[in-house]
Design a protein around this motif. Structure first.
Motif, PDB file in Angstrom:
ATOM      1  N   VAL A 174     -74.704   7.564   4.269  1.00 33.08           N
ATOM      2  CA  VAL A 174     -75.137   6.356   5.163  1.00 33.08           C
ATOM      3  C   VAL A 174     -75.997   8.006   5.731  1.00 33.08           C
ATOM      4  N   ASP A 175     -77.345   7.747   6.198  1.00 31.66           N
ATOM      5  CA  ASP A 175     -77.935   9.044   6.750  1.00 31.66           C
ATOM      6  C   ASP A 175     -77.786   8.664   8.580  1.00 31.66           C
ATOM      7  N   ASN A 176     -77.098   8.801   9.107  1.00 28.03           N
ATOM      8  CA  ASN A 176     -77.121   8.785  10.484  1.00 28.03           C
ATOM      9  C   ASN A 176     -77.807   9.102  11.806  1.00 28.03           C
ATOM     10  N   THR A 177     -78.486  10.598  10.784  1.00 27.07           N
ATOM     11  CA  THR A 177     -79.848  10.756  12.240  1.00 27.07           C
ATOM     12  C   THR A 177     -79.805   9.810  13.546  1.00 27.07           C
ATOM     13  N   PHE A 178     -80.552   8.912  12.932  1.00 28.28           N
ATOM     14  CA  PHE A 178     -81.264   8.020  14.154  1.00 28.28           C
ATOM     15  C   PHE A 178     -80.448   7.630  14.732  1.00 28.28           C
ATOM     16  N   ALA A 179     -79.119   7.314  14.480  1.00 31.88           N
ATOM     17  CA  ALA A 179     -78.191   6.757  15.745  1.00 31.88           C
ATOM     18  C   ALA A 179     -77.166   7.311  16.213  1.00 31.88           C
ATOM     19  N   THR A 180     -77.220   8.663  15.216  1.00 24.67           N
ATOM     20  CA  THR A 180     -75.690   9.558  15.860  1.00 24.67           C
ATOM     21  C   THR A 180     -74.277   8.854  16.232  1.00 24.67           C
ATOM     22  N   PRO A 181     -73.397   9.368  16.197  1.00 20.11           N
ATOM     23  CA  PRO A 181     -71.771   9.103  16.018  1.00 20.11           C
ATOM     24  C   PRO A 181     -71.706   8.404  17.447  1.00 20.11           C
ATOM     25  N   TYR A 182     -72.604   8.933  18.549  1.00 16.66           N
ATOM     26  CA  TYR A 182     -72.738   8.524  19.502  1.00 16.66           C
ATOM     27  C   TYR A 182     -72.621   6.441  19.737  1.00 16.66           C
ATOM     28  N   LEU A 183     -73.744   6.669  18.867  1.00 21.80           N
ATOM     29  CA  LEU A 183     -74.310   5.121  18.578  1.00 21.80           C
ATOM     30  C   LEU A 183     -73.509   3.967  16.869  1.00 21.80           C
ATOM     31  N   GLN A 184     -73.005   4.796  15.943  1.00 23.59           N
ATOM     32  CA  GLN A 184     -72.896   4.170  15.428  1.00 23.59           C
ATOM     33  C   GLN A 184     -71.864   5.367  14.682  1.00 23.59           C
ATOM     34  N   SER A 185     -70.875   4.544  13.904  1.00 25.15           N
ATOM     35  CA  SER A 185     -70.204   4.983  13.246  1.00 25.15           C
ATOM     36  C   SER A 185     -69.772   4.371  11.072  1.00 25.15           C
ATOM     37  N   PRO A 186     -71.027   4.990  10.698  1.00 22.79           N
ATOM     38  CA  PRO A 186     -70.454   4.543   9.488  1.00 22.79           C
ATOM     39  C   PRO A 186     -69.012   4.532   8.668  1.00 22.79           C
ATOM     40  N   LEU A 187     -68.416   5.558   8.734  1.00 26.31           N
ATOM     41  CA  LEU A 187     -67.055   5.783   8.254  1.00 26.31           C
ATOM     42  C   LEU A 187     -66.081   4.581   8.783  1.00 26.31           C
ATOM     43  N   ALA A 188     -66.410   4.502   9.310  1.00 23.36           N
ATOM     44  CA  ALA A 188     -65.151   3.540  10.149  1.00 23.36           C
ATOM     45  C   ALA A 188     -65.333   1.561   9.462  1.00 23.36           C
ATOM     46  N   LEU A 189     -66.928   2.105   9.368  1.00 22.93           N
ATOM     47  CA  LEU A 189     -67.930   1.050   8.562  1.00 22.93           C
ATOM     48  C   LEU A 189     -67.679   0.610   7.039  1.00 22.93           C
ATOM     49  N   GLY A 190     -67.375   1.667   6.839  1.00 22.33           N
ATOM     50  CA  GLY A 190     -66.568   1.897   5.179  1.00 22.33           C
ATOM     51  C   GLY A 190     -67.604   2.400   4.103  1.00 22.33           C
ATOM     52  N   ALA A 191     -68.390   3.258   5.020  1.00 17.16           N
ATOM     53  CA  ALA A 191     -69.733   4.567   4.259  1.00 17.16           C
ATOM     54  C   ALA A 191     -68.192   5.708   3.874  1.00 17.16           C
ATOM     55  N   ASP A 192     -68.915   5.986   2.443  1.00 19.69           N
ATOM     56  CA  ASP A 192     -67.573   7.540   2.164  1.00 19.69           C
ATOM     57  C   ASP A 192     -67.996   8.687   2.507  1.00 19.69           C
ATOM     58  N   LEU A 193     -69.661   8.797   3.363  1.00 17.95           N
ATOM     59  CA  LEU A 193     -69.921  10.308   3.620  1.00 17.95           C
ATOM     60  C   LEU A 193     -70.969   9.395   4.159  1.00 17.95           C
ATOM     61  N   VAL A 194     -71.148  10.246   5.176  1.00 11.83           N
ATOM     62  CA  VAL A 194     -72.466  10.840   6.741  1.00 11.83           C
ATOM     63  C   VAL A 194     -73.049  11.633   6.392  1.00 11.83           C
ATOM     64  N   VAL A 195     -74.251  12.357   6.287  1.00  7.23           N
ATOM     65  CA  VAL A 195     -75.379  12.693   6.495  1.00  7.23           C
ATOM     66  C   VAL A 195     -75.880  13.013   7.864  1.00  7.23           C
ATOM     67  N   HIS A 196     -76.280  13.830   8.408  1.00  5.09           N
ATOM     68  CA  HIS A 196     -77.571  13.864   9.648  1.00  5.09           C
ATOM     69  C   HIS A 196     -78.284  15.176   8.574  1.00  5.09           C
ATOM     70  N   SER A 197     -79.359  15.070  10.240  1.00  2.73           N
ATOM     71  CA  SER A 197     -80.324  16.047  10.408  1.00  2.73           C
ATOM     72  C   SER A 197     -79.611  16.934  11.348  1.00  2.73           C
ATOM     73  N   ALA A 198     -79.073  17.681  11.050  1.00  2.00           N
ATOM     74  CA  ALA A 198     -78.469  18.242  12.672  1.00  2.00           C
ATOM     75  C   ALA A 198     -79.705  18.978  13.597  1.00  2.00           C
ATOM     76  N   THR A 199     -80.765  19.221  13.233  1.00  2.00           N
ATOM     77  CA  THR A 199     -82.295  19.352  14.073  1.00  2.00           C
ATOM     78  C   THR A 199     -82.850  18.664  14.781  1.00  2.00           C
ATOM     79  N   LYS A 200     -81.928  17.148  14.684  1.00  5.59           N
ATOM     80  CA  LYS A 200     -83.241  16.084  15.735  1.00  5.59           C
ATOM     81  C   LYS A 200     -81.504  15.810  16.404  1.00  5.59           C
ATOM     82  N   TYR A 201     -81.108  14.360  16.981  1.00  2.95           N
ATOM     83  CA  TYR A 201     -80.307  14.663  18.284  1.00  2.95           C
ATOM     84  C   TYR A 201     -79.135  15.214  18.438  1.00  2.95           C
ATOM     85  N   LEU A 202     -78.169  15.569  17.787  1.00  2.00           N
ATOM     86  CA  LEU A 202     -77.365  16.197  17.733  1.00  2.00           C
ATOM     87  C   LEU A 202     -77.691  17.410  18.412  1.00  2.00           C
TER      88      LEU A 202
END
Ligand SMILES: *Cc1c(COP(=O)(O)O)cnc(C)c1O
Length: 385
Positions: free
Chosen positions: A172-200
Motif C-alpha cells: 500500500v502506498d500510504n503517501t496521501f493518508a500518512t500513518p496518522y490517518l491510515q494503518s495498512p499493516l494493521a489492515l493486512g498489508a505486507d508492505l507500506v511505501v511512502h514518498s517522505a517528500t510529502k506529508y512525512l
C-alpha cells in the motif's frame, strides 16, 4: 523510546540523547566510514551506505509510527518503490490500481518491463474485479489509496485478505493518508511505501522515501537491497524528515480540518461542477474511507466550470496557493493534473480516469483557512472574467 501514543512516538521514537554529548536532538552524522576496534569489530556501523546513525534514528521513528517492526529509508519515494519491485523476478506480474502515481506507473512501464516484470492497472474500487484480474503469475498487488488525483478509495482489508489467500504480496502506498490517518499493516498489508517528500517531511524541502513492514524476512531483504543498490538518503535529509515527523500529527489535524472546510465550500459553489473529497457523503468511496481512515486527508480535487480557460485563469490569479506540483507541505498548492502532474498519461488514459481540462487539485496547507477560502474566491472571480 518506543512507548506511547502517536504524537509521543513522532517526537521520541528511535531517538535518545546522544551518548557522547547528551545532545537532545539527533546529531547529523556525516562520516562515510566508522572506526573499528579490530577488523569487523565495531559499534554497528562500518560504512554509511550500509548504515548511518542519523538514518537509523529516522527508520526507528518511521517504523514506530506505521506500527511496523522495520522501516527502510530511501533517497526518494520512487527509489523505495523500485526496491520493492526488485524483490520480484522475471516472469512475475503486478496488479495495480489504475489511478496510481505517475512515477510508479513509469517504473512499471519503462523500467521493470525490460526485466520481464509486467503490470496491469485496474480500478480496484470493486474487490471482485481484483480477484478476476489476478493471473497465475501475479506476485504483488499495488494499492494506492486515496489515489492521485481522483482520490479513489480502495478497500485495503478486503484486497489484502484476497492477496493473503493466494500468497500474493500486498503493498500500500500510504503517501496521501500518512500513518496518522491510515494503518495498512494493521489492515493486512505486507508492505507500506511512502514518498517522505510529502506529508512525512511536510515542509517541501526534502525528496525522500521509505518502506515499512512487520514481516522480518521482507524487512531483511529490503535492508539488503537498500545497501546493495545504494539509493540511500543523505544524513542531512534523514535529519530533516526526522524533524518534520515531530509535527506530523499536529499538521495532519489542521490539514484535515481545513480540507473539510474548503471541500464543503467548494461543494456549495455555483462555479464548481464536481468536488472529489473522501470526507464528503457524495464521494463513492466515503463508506470505505470511513471504515479504514481516521480522517479524510488534506487533498481535494474539483472541476471548475468553463474548462481549460477557466482553470488557467483560476490558477494564475491565486495569491496564497502556489501553482506547483507535489503536495503535503505546510504551504497550500494548486495544480492542473492534465497539464502538470498527469501530462505523461495519454489523453485517452486521462479521459478514462476522469481527468478533464477543468480538473484542479489542491494540497490544502495549514495557513489560516479563511485566507485560503478568500484565495479560492479570487480564483473563481478571475475564472468568470
Ligand atoms: C510523490 C509520490 C511518489 C514518489 O515519490 P518521490 O519522493 O517523488 O520519488 C509516490 N507515490 C505517491 C502517492 C506520491 O505522491
Amino acid at each position: 523510546m518506543h512507548q506511547g501514543r502517536f504524537d509521543t512516538l513522532a517526537i521520541h521514537a528511535g531517538q535518545s540523547p546522544d551518548i557522547a554529548s547528551g545532545a537532545v536532538m539527533t546529531p547529523i552524522v556525516l562520516s562515510s566510514t566508522f572506526a573499528q576496534d579490530g577488523p569487523g569489530v565495531h559499534k554497528g556501523y562500518d560504512y554509511s551506505r550500509a548504515g548511518n546513525p542519523t538514518r537509523t534514528a529516522l527508520e526507528g521513528c518511521l517504523a514506530a509510527l506505521e506500527g511496523a517492526s522495520d522501516a527502510i529509508a530511501f533517497s526518494s519515494g520512487c527509489a523505495a518503490t523500485t526496491a520493492i519491485l526488485m524483490m520480484l523476478k522475471s516472469g512475475d506480474h503486478v496488479l495495480s490500481g489504475d489511478d496510481v502515481y505517475g512515477g510508479t506507473f513509469r517504473i512499471f512501464d519503462k523500467v521493470m518491463k525490460q526485466f520481464g516484470v509486467t503490470a496491469d492497472l485496474i480500478d480496484m474500487a470493486d474487490p471482485a474485479k481484483v480477484e478476476a484480474a489476478l493471473k497465475p503469475n501475479t506476485k504483488m498487488i499495488w494499492l494506492e489509496t486515496p489515489s492521485n488525483p481522483m482520490l479513489k478509495i480502495f478497500d485495503i482489508e478486503r484486497i489484502a485478505a484476497l492477496a493473503k489467500k493466494r500468497g500474493i504480496l500486498c503493498v500500500v502506498d500510504n503517501t496521501f493518508a500518512t500513518p496518522y490517518l491510515q494503518s495498512p499493516l494493521a489492515l493486512g498489508a505486507d508492505l507500506v511505501v511512502h514518498s517522505a517528500t510529502k506529508y512525512l517531511n511536510g515542509h517541501s524541502d526534502v525528496v525522500g522515501g521509505c518502506v515499512m513492514t512487520s514481516n522480518k524476512e521482507l524487512g531483511e531483504t529490503l535492508h539488503f537491497l537498500q545497501k546493495a543498490v545504494g539509493s540511500v538518503p543523505s544524513p542531512f535529509d534523514c535529519y530533516l524528515v526526522l524533524r518534520g515527523l515531530k509535527t506530523l500529527g499536529v499538521r495532519m489535524r489542521q490539514h484535515v480540518q481545513s480540507a473539510r472546510t474548503l471541500a464543503e465550500y467548494l461543494e456549495g459553489h455555483a462555479q464548481v461542477a464536481r468536488v472529489i473529497y473522501p470526507g464528503l457523503a457524495s464521494h463513492p468511496g466515503h463508506a470505505v474511507a470511513q471504515k479504514q481512515m481516521r480522517g479524510f486527508g488534506g487533498m481535494i480535487s474539483f472541476d471548475v466550470k468553463g474548462g481549460l480557460p477557466a482553470a488557467t485563469k483560476f490558477l494564475k490569479s491565486l495569491q496564497v496557493f502556489a501553482c506547483a506540483e507535489s503536495l503535503g507541505g505546510v504551504e497550500s498548492l494548486a495544480e492542473h493534473p492534465a497539464i502538470m502532474t498527469h501530462a505523461s498519461l495519454t489523453a485517452e488514459g486521462r479521459a478514462a480516469l476522469g481527468i478533464g481540462d477543468g480538473l484542479l487539485r489542491l494540497s490544502v496547507g495549514i495557513e489560516d483557512v479563511s485566507d485560503l477560502r478568500e484565495d479560492l474566491d479570487r480564483g473563481f472571480r478571475a475564472a468568470l472574467s
